[in-house]
Design a protein around this motif. Structure first.
Motif, PDB file in Angstrom:
ATOM      1  N   GLU A  77       9.304   2.643   5.105  1.00 15.49           N
ATOM      2  CA  GLU A  77       9.033   1.684   4.024  1.00 15.49           C
ATOM      3  C   GLU A  77       8.396   2.362   2.823  1.00 15.49           C
ATOM      4  O   GLU A  77       8.704   2.046   1.681  1.00 15.49           O
ATOM      5  CB  GLU A  77       8.123   0.559   4.532  1.00 15.49           C
ATOM      6  CG  GLU A  77       8.900  -0.558   5.205  1.00 15.49           C
ATOM      7  CD  GLU A  77       8.008  -1.538   5.940  1.00 15.49           C
ATOM      8  OE1 GLU A  77       8.524  -2.219   6.826  1.00 15.49           O
ATOM      9  OE2 GLU A  77       6.794  -1.595   5.639  1.00 15.49           O
ATOM     10  N   GLU A  78       7.497   3.306   3.095  1.00 17.56           N
ATOM     11  CA  GLU A  78       6.866   4.013   1.981  1.00 17.56           C
ATOM     12  C   GLU A  78       7.888   4.817   1.199  1.00 17.56           C
ATOM     13  O   GLU A  78       7.818   4.923  -0.026  1.00 17.56           O
ATOM     14  CB  GLU A  78       5.749   4.928   2.494  1.00 17.56           C
ATOM     15  CG  GLU A  78       4.465   4.167   2.777  1.00 17.56           C
ATOM     16  CD  GLU A  78       3.434   4.973   3.526  1.00 17.56           C
ATOM     17  OE1 GLU A  78       3.701   6.152   3.818  1.00 17.56           O
ATOM     18  OE2 GLU A  78       2.368   4.416   3.826  1.00 17.56           O
ATOM     19  N   SER A 128      10.302   2.137  -0.626  1.00 15.83           N
ATOM     20  CA  SER A 128       9.698   1.440  -1.765  1.00 15.83           C
ATOM     21  C   SER A 128       9.220   2.416  -2.837  1.00 15.83           C
ATOM     22  O   SER A 128       8.807   2.009  -3.907  1.00 15.83           O
ATOM     23  CB  SER A 128       8.510   0.602  -1.299  1.00 15.83           C
ATOM     24  OG  SER A 128       7.422   1.445  -0.984  1.00 15.83           O
ATOM     25  N   ARG A 129       9.247   3.685  -2.524  1.00 13.77           N
ATOM     26  CA  ARG A 129       8.837   4.748  -3.443  1.00 13.77           C
ATOM     27  C   ARG A 129       7.341   4.733  -3.754  1.00 13.77           C
ATOM     28  O   ARG A 129       6.890   5.422  -4.670  1.00 13.77           O
ATOM     29  CB  ARG A 129       9.625   4.668  -4.755  1.00 13.77           C
ATOM     30  CG  ARG A 129      11.097   4.863  -4.519  1.00 13.77           C
ATOM     31  CD  ARG A 129      11.723   5.477  -5.726  1.00 13.77           C
ATOM     32  NE  ARG A 129      13.114   5.815  -5.448  1.00 13.77           N
ATOM     33  CZ  ARG A 129      13.621   7.005  -5.654  1.00 13.77           C
ATOM     34  NH1 ARG A 129      12.869   7.965  -6.126  1.00 13.77           N
ATOM     35  NH2 ARG A 129      14.877   7.243  -5.415  1.00 13.77           N
ATOM     36  N   VAL A 130       6.585   3.951  -2.998  1.00 18.29           N
ATOM     37  CA  VAL A 130       5.136   3.970  -3.195  1.00 18.29           C
ATOM     38  C   VAL A 130       4.617   5.364  -2.827  1.00 18.29           C
ATOM     39  O   VAL A 130       3.589   5.817  -3.317  1.00 18.29           O
ATOM     40  CB  VAL A 130       4.452   2.864  -2.346  1.00 18.29           C
ATOM     41  CG1 VAL A 130       4.473   3.185  -0.879  1.00 18.29           C
ATOM     42  CG2 VAL A 130       3.027   2.624  -2.829  1.00 18.29           C
ATOM     43  N   GLU A 162       5.574   8.053  -3.917  1.00 14.12           N
ATOM     44  CA  GLU A 162       5.471   8.901  -5.106  1.00 14.12           C
ATOM     45  C   GLU A 162       4.131   8.721  -5.803  1.00 14.12           C
ATOM     46  O   GLU A 162       3.639   9.622  -6.470  1.00 14.12           O
ATOM     47  CB  GLU A 162       6.636   8.606  -6.050  1.00 14.12           C
ATOM     48  CG  GLU A 162       7.967   8.841  -5.351  1.00 14.12           C
ATOM     49  CD  GLU A 162       9.159   8.846  -6.275  1.00 14.12           C
ATOM     50  OE1 GLU A 162       9.006   8.478  -7.450  1.00 14.12           O
ATOM     51  OE2 GLU A 162      10.245   9.232  -5.807  1.00 14.12           O
ATOM     52  N   ILE A 163       3.564   7.521  -5.651  1.00 12.28           N
ATOM     53  CA  ILE A 163       2.231   7.282  -6.205  1.00 12.28           C
ATOM     54  C   ILE A 163       1.191   7.928  -5.279  1.00 12.28           C
ATOM     55  O   ILE A 163       0.262   8.594  -5.724  1.00 12.28           O
ATOM     56  CB  ILE A 163       1.939   5.766  -6.278  1.00 12.28           C
ATOM     57  CG1 ILE A 163       3.019   5.038  -7.061  1.00 12.28           C
ATOM     58  CG2 ILE A 163       0.550   5.514  -6.849  1.00 12.28           C
ATOM     59  CD1 ILE A 163       2.972   5.226  -8.540  1.00 12.28           C
ATOM     60  N   LEU A 164       1.372   7.726  -3.984  1.00 13.43           N
ATOM     61  CA  LEU A 164       0.382   8.192  -3.008  1.00 13.43           C
ATOM     62  C   LEU A 164       0.233   9.709  -3.044  1.00 13.43           C
ATOM     63  O   LEU A 164      -0.871  10.235  -2.931  1.00 13.43           O
ATOM     64  CB  LEU A 164       0.789   7.771  -1.591  1.00 13.43           C
ATOM     65  CG  LEU A 164       0.984   6.273  -1.357  1.00 13.43           C
ATOM     66  CD1 LEU A 164       1.412   6.032   0.077  1.00 13.43           C
ATOM     67  CD2 LEU A 164      -0.291   5.512  -1.664  1.00 13.43           C
TER      68      LEU A 164
END
Lengths: 296, 389
Positions: free
Chosen positions: B194-195, B198-200, B202-204
């Motif tokens: 999921e990470e 959702s491309r989250v 790339e923030i993390l």
């Protein structure tokens, strides 16, 4: 504090996404990173964030190779939004603040500040998946800003925003620049951003085409435009000095001339044909200058 | 940072309605199943009860002999009945055996030789005393003569009530370990996918090292997993105690302790492997495809674990209890059966610790390379190359 991207290249199989791209952003500077779709803007920004393994070229921050410690000081707004959609707005913004190194209390108060700033205070405890796409983008902005970054990397930040959100975002960008932060944002709508920023870097096909002040770039065009808005119905006036362009506005006549043409005599010529309400004499827009540059 | 990541996982997953409901359902189902099984098999734990319907009155000597059978795990209950209803009682099964007014022993279908031996011995003694009495020897004297020749029954291995408890605990530990690793292991893999999707991620990654993200995820979901396992075990144990007055054999406690240790290590082992597997794809639809090869050895271990009750010391089961991929379910099972040598435990622990360390290391390496890859699935061969580089 300077972000310097020099000569970066990246190929995905047979596709050369980047081919010697350069970009520079100074402290207190707002740089528009412009170019058509597929020019390499997103790949460049992802490379700055360490999300792309480059084939060649360097990315430095204050003269040192950019690494994770620098990236923690960057506020990144990716083009494809990335959020935990099942988290609440507040929890998400606070969490990013915490992993960016803020203590819990600071992260919480910053999260609330930014949620208010982007206008989502009444949605603070809602899950992100319950928000509209436009509101999710506001959350994404709060996520990018919560740790008070020194450098902002905003990939297509205006895409899909309503006018209110656009105003909020430009307000934030101007404010950050005034605070001495470095801000770079990408856009393929060149006409839209030519008034927003003083500096632009234009890329096409993976390479930097030109970089500099918007004013200088436009002035470098060998053409100028005389736009006459008539007080009454437009007379059938044309100038022998240039070509009359089609205009959707019946009350306007647009004449394109060489940059060496004398505006005063053109205006006098037009005034003789009919009553003038207003007149402008300016270089073509950035989009046309860009087309000139890439076709050269 | 690992702690913060873990806290997020706990909050995001543990506070979700689906988690709370599924935990309740699992615990309630476990409790219900335990109670049902205990009720169905409940009689097995006490002495065997035998009802004797008699139309003849038993002498105190006869009754004393019948009572002595309790030492061998048989409890006789003697009911005096009318000669007329004796046959019906035996036929209906209300009495296991009858003694007719003429002294004959009455059975329904077949003669239970064990019970017959007692009953006949007791009745014969009475008959002998009566016969001696008719030849002029007084009852008391006759009884004394017979008592002097009484044979004592001596059991070298008293009936083992603990056997069933051990088997049940062994099987339960294996089942709970399997369920917990399977459920929460997939949560880890799904979380990773999921990470990516959702491309989250790339923030993390601007703020976290891939291995911090991995460790936090495994730790956070691990805490939830162990909480659920503890609740489930407590529910099962509570239900067992409530229904049956069971004495818990000491091996069981050590089996539970060992089961808990293996569950923690086994979870870390499988969760890290599943995180690595999850990082190979970027769409949740592809999750099953990459999770299956990792889950398979555990499934085999589980099946062997729950079916090895009668063969807990066979070579194949022994070997499986040493291997890190199968030991989390197989060893606690063997421990519950007893007879596991300390050196075997040592081998198994060492293997699992080493395996867990290697898998976490491999997963963390692989994670660095695969987290940012989106699009097509990354093959296992390439994954092994990246992870062992």
């Amino acid at each position: 504090m300077t972000l310097r991207v020099s000569g970066i290249s990246k190929a995905y199989g047979a596709v050369q996404a980047l081919n010697g791209c350069d970009l520079e952003v100074e402290r207190g500077q707002l740089v528009g990173f412009l170019g058509p779709n597929g020019a390499g803007k997103t790949t460049t920004m992802r490379a700055i964030m360490g999300l792309v393994e480059l084939d060649s070229g360097t990315i430095s921050w204050d003269g040192k190779p950019m690494d994770r410690s620098h990236r923690g000081r960057v506020g990144y707004l990716p083009q494809e939004r990335g959020l935990y959609v099942r988290m609440s707005v507040f929890d998400h913004v606070e969490y990013i603040g915490i992993i960016a190194g803020l203590d819990r209390a600071t992260a919480a108060s910053r999260a609330d500040e930014w949620i208010e700033r982007v206008g989502l205070t009444d949605r603070r405890d809602d899950k992100i998946q319950e928000l509209s796409v436009g509101n999710q983008q506001r959350v994404q902005l709060a996520v990018a800003m919560v740790h008070d970054p020194d450098l902002l990397i905003l990939d297509e930040p205006f895409a899909g925003l309503d006018p209110v959100a656009v105003a909020t975002l430009t307000g934030v960008m101007d404010e950050q620049v005034a605070l001495g932060k470095a801000v770079v944002f990408s856009s393929h709508q060149l006409d839209l951003v030519q008034d927003m920023c003083e500096h632009v870097t234009v890329v096409a096909e993976g390479s930097t085409v030109v970089s500099g002040r918007v004013h200088d770039l436009r002035s470098s065009s060998p053409r100028r435009r005389l736009i006459v808005t008539w007080a009454g119905p437009a007379p059938s006036w044309t100038s022998p000095l240039g070509e009359t362009l089609a205009s959707a506005d019946q009350a306007k006549t647009i004449v394109e001339v060489e940059s060496s043409a004398d505006p005063a005599s053109l205006i006098a010529d037009a005034a003789a044909a009919g009553a003038i309400a207003s007149v402008t004499f300016e270089p073509p827009g950035l989009d046309e200058v860009f087309l000139e540059l890439v076709s050269r | 940072m690992i702690r913060q990541v873990a806290m997020r996982e706990i909050k995001a997953r543990g506070a979700s309605k689906s988690f709370i409901i599924s935990t309740l359902v699992i615990v309630l189902m476990g409790v219900a199943a335990t109670i049902a099984i205990a009720i169905i098999t409940g009689g097995d734990n006490g002495p065997r009860e035998v009802t004797v319907a008699t139309a003849t009155e038993f002498s105190p000597d006869t009754l004393a002999i019948l009572e002595s059978a309790e030492a061998l795990g048989v409890a006789f209950e003697v009911r005096s009945v009318d000669a007329a209803e004796l046959g019906a009682l035996v036929t209906d099964g209300e009495a296991d055996v009858g003694v007719a007014s003429d002294g004959a022993v009455v059975w329904r279908e077949f003669v239970d030789s064990e019970i017959a031996a007692f009953l006949v011995a007791a009745l014969r003694q009475d008959a002998v005393i009566n016969a001696l009495g008719s030849r002029g020897i007084d009852r008391v004297g006759a009884a004394e003569i017979l008592a002097s020749g009484a044979i004592e029954n001596r059991l070298l291995e008293p009936p083992d009530d603990a056997e069933n408890v051990r088997r049940a605990v062994g099987a339960l530990t294996a089942i709970v370990t399997f369920i917990v690793i399977q459920t929460f292991g997939s949560f880890v893999a799904m979380g990773v996918i999921e990470e990516k999707a959702s491309r989250v991620i790339e923030i993390l990654l601007a703020h976290l090292q891939p291995r911090e993200l991995l460790a936090g995820k495994v730790l956070g979901l691990g805490v939830l997993a162990m909480t659920q396992a503890a609740l489930l075990m407590a529910g099962l144990a509570g239900a067992l105690f409530a229904v049956n007055d069971i004495e818990i054999p000491s091996e069981v406690w050590s089996a539970i302790v060992v089961g808990a240790i293996w569950m923690v290590l086994g979870f870390a082992f499988y969760a890290a492997a599943l995180a690595a597997a999850g990082s190979l794809v970027s769409r949740t639809e592809d999750a099953q495809q990459v999770m299956l090869p990792v889950m398979l050895p555990m499934l085999i271990g589980y099946l062997v674990g729950v079916t090895s009750a009668d063969a807990s010391n066979s070579t194949i089961v022994r070997v499986l209890s040493y291997l890190p991929v199968t030991s989390p379910t197989v060893l606690p099972m063997r421990m519950a059966q007893g007879g596991v040598a300390p050196w075997e435990i040592a081998i198994s622990v060492a293997g699992l610790l080493l395996g867990t360390w290697a898998v976490i290391r491999f997963a963390a390496k692989l994670y660095e390379f695969t987290l940012l890859r989106s699009g097509a699935r990354i093959g296992w061969r390439e994954a092994f190359r990246l992870g062992s580089n």
